[in-house]
Design an enzyme around this catalytic site. Structure first.
Site, PDB file in Angstrom:
ATOM      1  N   THR A  46       0.828  -1.210   0.000  1.00  0.00           N
ATOM      2  CA  THR A  46       0.000   0.000   0.000  1.00  0.00           C
ATOM      3  C   THR A  46       0.861   1.258   0.000  1.00  0.00           C
ATOM      4  O   THR A  46       2.053   1.224   0.300  1.00  0.00           O
ATOM      5  CB  THR A  46      -0.915   0.055   1.233  1.00  0.00           C
ATOM      6  OG1 THR A  46      -0.090   0.215   2.393  1.00  0.00           O
ATOM      7  CG2 THR A  46      -1.758  -1.184   1.366  1.00  0.00           C
ATOM      8  N   CYS A  47       0.214   2.379  -0.298  1.00  0.00           N
ATOM      9  CA  CYS A  47       0.882   3.681  -0.287  1.00  0.00           C
ATOM     10  C   CYS A  47       0.983   4.229   1.127  1.00  0.00           C
ATOM     11  O   CYS A  47       1.169   5.436   1.302  1.00  0.00           O
ATOM     12  CB  CYS A  47       0.127   4.655  -1.174  1.00  0.00           C
ATOM     13  SG  CYS A  47       0.390   4.342  -2.904  1.00  0.00           S
ATOM     14  N   ASP A  48       0.827   3.394   2.137  1.00  0.00           N
ATOM     15  CA  ASP A  48       0.955   3.847   3.516  1.00  0.00           C
ATOM     16  C   ASP A  48       2.379   3.572   3.981  1.00  0.00           C
ATOM     17  O   ASP A  48       2.851   2.441   3.937  1.00  0.00           O
ATOM     18  CB  ASP A  48      -0.041   3.104   4.405  1.00  0.00           C
ATOM     19  CG  ASP A  48      -0.132   3.755   5.768  1.00  0.00           C
ATOM     20  OD1 ASP A  48       0.939   3.983   6.385  1.00  0.00           O
ATOM     21  OD2 ASP A  48      -1.239   4.040   6.219  1.00  0.00           O
TER      22      ASP A  48
END
Lengths: 376, 376
Positions: free
Chosen positions: B323-325
């Site tokens: 994820t882009c986290d």
């Protein structure tokens, strides 16, 4: 809290914890970004809140979309955005997802290494790529890890490789850290970006774009600078480092676009002490870390909480969620001040929860349903 | 890894990350608990893995069920358990959920304070309640917070109040911490429980049951004692503290019942470095903290990972999710040794993932679908 959300909760009385998002606030935020940075294109970070109503409003207002996955790209297209308004902004993409994005017409991809460039070159020949660089997140409430981006000295190499493989070496991106309260944070990253522009320019590769990322804060308990102040500071830094060769710029607000547009309604399930003589009460809500408040991890974000006991005397409480997971505690290291008159069954309103809540929610942990959302 | 899981993956070739659970292993684990503690009733902690096939198998084998919510109670009933085999084991319950459980026939409730006793007395008159006490989680790989339970000195008060309100003051529960490798951990808690039995006995209230909780480990990277060793140690401690007035006992295994029954199949999405001269590679999988591996929080649990490069030379890697986290990093403080020949697109198998994975998965973070599960 907006009058529309207050009316909705008063008249609809939804059962169970839920998020209510006011589209008027999203619209105001979008227009504030456009006013603050009139020459910059806005790419909304869909992951912050992909509610169809939010995407449709932003598509109508002319926003572009920063997407992390194929489902997010499909949601943006469904909301009315054309493919040229979409960036596949995740630096970690399966090769078959790049292929699928290319079929859908997406032409702008994030990369941060040679291997990712090679995947894009194979599946989306001729596409535009921008390389993400690491930058120091000093000043951010939630500084980012080193997960995304490469050191600036490697970026030129990555983009040269892209040009060699027939891609358009299009620009540089960075992210100054989430909930960034330091107006100067963009300055250092822009200096690095300008240096890469010059280095590649000398080699005949003309970069076009700087992606200024997100980081624009929402107001939680502390005041934050206004969007206009960010706009001025960033514009100044762009001029300082790029002189009269101003690149295209884009921003990717997520939290700054929807954070303050949402409120979570929750209920006090239990108030107890661990022994009779304890001073500190434990207050348990029907929403916790696994029901949408994942950003309380390490007590990073402290949401403002309203109760119907405004003005009453307060006392420090440990605040926790409803699951049987012992890690599901929201605030304990720094206890949260809540009214001493707070009772089991009382409603509480958790403000600033429009971003990074619904989609973080666990699918069924402890049997609890994911957080419901109403967009009004 | 079992032959059945290997065959399933080889023949079905499921697309995307997924969990595969082998019911034969669950059956073996249940029988091992029954052999190790023949006089103890097993209440499976449904939250560990509520797959209908797992619940149906355990119901058929005679297991009881520890449920955290109304949906979990309904799942246990659907799986074939009668209501008297169900415990509403969450100490944090909405009063209307207690009412609903009582209507469904549930008669056994966890409490840890007077306010919860009062809710149960109003909504499930005459029901059995057990009081959870805090206990020192020393020796646990994941010690619990103080979220659940009260100090032992308050428990007698809580149970006396229950008796006064017409409930059956039924027993004491505790939890020695998750992934507990210290066989003596149950001893101190049993001493506290026995003292409460005596104190209330002197007041004419005869408790009946000790709920020994969970904490039984599954094997990750380190060896753990066998179930039989736990059984002997616990039986000894019960005799030591209760003499010849042995109470009913129950256990609530979750991880110990299903942890080693499941394997997650994942794929390497990207391998990169942050600068050319770096030694450590970043390896990105198509599953991370928000896709089901939430228990890697603070790098608490280190899952064994198998690749097709067994025996190859290894090097330390940072392991991260898709994820882009930026918080979606699995192992960084202590890097993970992976084969230097590992490549993008390779399949990896993450072992010991049968518990606390599917239901922890985010509903749609970054647009990624929740973890799929196949129960075979």
């Amino acid at each position: 809290m907006t009058a529309r959300i207050r009316d909705f909760l008063a008249t609809r009385r939804p059962e169970g914890p839920c998020l209510v998002v006011d589209l008027d606030v999203v619209r105001d935020n979008f227009l504030a970004f456009r006013r603050a940075l009139p020459d910059t294109r806005v790419f909304y970070a869909v992951k912050a809140n992909p509610a169809p109503e939010v995407l449709a409003l932003l598509a109508e207002l002319g926003s572009n979309f920063d997407c992390a996955s194929i489902p997010e790209i499909e949601m943006a297209l469904t909301a009315g955005a054309s493919a040229e308004r979409i960036s596949f902004g995740n630096t970690i993409k399966k090769e078959r997802d790049i292929a699928r994005a290319a079929v859908l017409g997406v032409d702008l991809f994030a990369v941060d290494c040679v291997a990712e460039v090679e995947k894009v070159a194979r599946q989306a020949p001729g596409a535009k790529v921008f390389c993400r660089i690491l930058c120091d997140g000093a000043g951010a409430e939630w500084p980012l890890s080193r997960k995304f981006g490469c050191e600036p000295e490697m970026a030129a190499e990555v983009l040269e490789h892209a040009a060699r493989l027939g891609l358009r070496a299009y620009g540089i991106s960075f992210h100054v850290g989430s909930q960034q309260a330091n107006l100067e944070a963009w300055d250092g990253a822009l200096a690095s970006a300008a240096a890469i522009f010059r280095e590649l320019g000398d080699k005949g590769i003309q970069l076009r774009m700087v992606n200024l990322g997100g980081g624009f804060p929402t107001r939680y308990l502390k005041d934050v600078p206004a969007t206009e102040a960010y706009g001025r500071s960033i514009t100044d830094a762009v001029h300082r480092h790029f002189g009269n060769e101003i690149p295209e710029t884009i921003i990717e607000p997520g939290r700054g676009m929807v954070g303050n547009a949402g409120i979570i309604k929750s209920e006090v399930v239990l108030i107890s002490k661990k022994k009779t003589s304890d001073d500190v009460r434990w207050v348990y809500l029907d929403i916790g870390k696994f029901g949408g408040l994942a950003e309380t991890m390490d007590e990073a974000i402290r949401y403002p909480i309203r109760t119907s006991h405004e003005g009453a005397e307060t006392a420090p409480c440990v605040l926790a969620g409803p699951t049987c997971d012992s890690a599901d505690v929201l605030y304990e290291k720094t206890p949260y001040e809540l009214p001493i008159t707070l009772e089991i069954g009382d409603e509480v309103l958790i403000e600033g929860t429009g971003a990074y809540t619904t989609t973080y929610s666990a699918v069924a942990f402890n049997g609890f349903a994911p957080l419901r959302a109403y967009v009004i």
